[in-house]
Design an enzyme around this catalytic site. Structure first.
Site, short mmCIF file in Angstrom:
data_model
loop_
_atom_site.label_atom_id
_atom_site.label_comp_id
_atom_site.label_asym_id
_atom_site.label_seq_id
_atom_site.Cartn_x
_atom_site.Cartn_y
_atom_site.Cartn_z
N SER A 123 0.88 8.57 -9.82
CA SER A 123 1.01 8.53 -8.36
C SER A 123 1.29 9.94 -7.82
O SER A 123 0.49 10.84 -8.01
CB SER A 123 2.10 7.52 -7.98
OG SER A 123 2.03 7.21 -6.61
N ASP A 178 -5.19 -1.38 -5.99
CA ASP A 178 -4.03 -0.54 -5.66
C ASP A 178 -3.80 -0.52 -4.14
O ASP A 178 -4.64 -0.01 -3.40
CB ASP A 178 -4.27 0.88 -6.17
CG ASP A 178 -3.02 1.74 -6.13
OD1 ASP A 178 -2.18 1.55 -5.24
OD2 ASP A 178 -2.88 2.62 -7.00
N HIS A 209 -0.75 -0.94 -8.24
CA HIS A 209 -0.25 0.43 -8.43
C HIS A 209 0.69 0.41 -9.62
O HIS A 209 1.91 0.30 -9.47
CB HIS A 209 0.47 0.87 -7.14
CG HIS A 209 0.73 2.34 -7.07
ND1 HIS A 209 -0.29 3.28 -7.03
CD2 HIS A 209 1.90 3.05 -7.02
CE1 HIS A 209 0.23 4.49 -6.94
NE2 HIS A 209 1.56 4.38 -6.95
#
Length: 229
Positions: A123, A178, A209
């Site tokens: 991320s 996601d 995610h």
């Protein structure tokens, strides 16, 4: 070898898979997490035939994050809005890039040359990984970018400072569902890196995610190929 930097070193969590590590994996966590987040992944990822590795999991600085109502948390940069081309705070990114460079320099001082260091991130940490890799004058062994995107992907070419930069292979993986970083932004980032000449291995998985077992298996295959070179 003595390598100095003016940037203070971040606190880290470290795990060595054997005596006298021959390689390092510098792994950056996501927004609001810390260096402990991916440490439990090591036993699932590491394979018996790999060389001894040092995993380094730094803690990002604590800062206010605008889209989270200014709440302070560990973050590699501030997120100032939802528009992907402009959401990342450029000053925060520059600060984090300097901190990553300092950690890479420490590994070099400990005997791990850049060509034996993999830079990984999830991320926000993955965004810093890709941004750092794009600016390397001395290439790393590879870049691992999970559930992430390249900040300013449309202007990526202006950051590439050395022809050797594109010698760094890239592993990118993303979830098709996601909700935090929509798949399209990861795909556009992978395409931008490919157009610059990077060897990008791209994967997508039916997940949100997060990471999944199939992804860890594919990443292990990719890392194994790096170690075998």
């Amino acid at each position: 070898m003595t390598i100095t930097t003016d940037t203070p070193l971040l606190d880290t969590v470290e795990h060595e898979t054997g005596a006298s590590p021959q390689w390092s994996v510098l792994w950056l966590h996501g927004l609001g997490a810390d260096g402990h987040d991916f440490a439990p992944l090591v036993p699932e990822l590491v394979r018996p035939d790999w060389p001894a590795l040092r995993f380094v999991f730094p803690h990002a600085p604590v800062r206010a994050v605008t889209i989270n109502n200014g709440v302070r948390m560990r973050a590699w940069y501030d997120i100032v809005g939802m528009d992907f081309p402009t959401r990342a705070d450029s000053a925060g990114i520059e600060e984090s890039l300097a901190q990553v460079d300092a950690l890479i320099a420490r590994e070099q001082a400990r005997g791990i040359a850049p060509e034996r260091l993999l830079l990984a991130g999830f991320s926000q940490g993955g965004a810093i990984t890709l941004a750092a890799g794009l600016r390397r004058q001395v290439p790393l062994a590879g870049l691992i970018a999970l559930s992430t995107y390249l900040p300013g992907a449309s202007q990526a070419a202006r950051h590439r400072v050395a022809a050797a930069t594109t010698a760094q292979p890239v592993f990118m993986a993303h979830g098709t569902g996601d909700p935090v970083i929509p798949l399209i932004h990861a795909e556009q980032s992978a395409q931008a890196l490919g157009e610059l000449g990077f060897d990008v291995e791209w994967h997508r998985y039916p997940m949100a995610h997060q990471v999944c077992a199939e992804e860890i298996r594919d990443l292990g295959d990719w890392m194994g190929r790096r170690f075998a070179l």
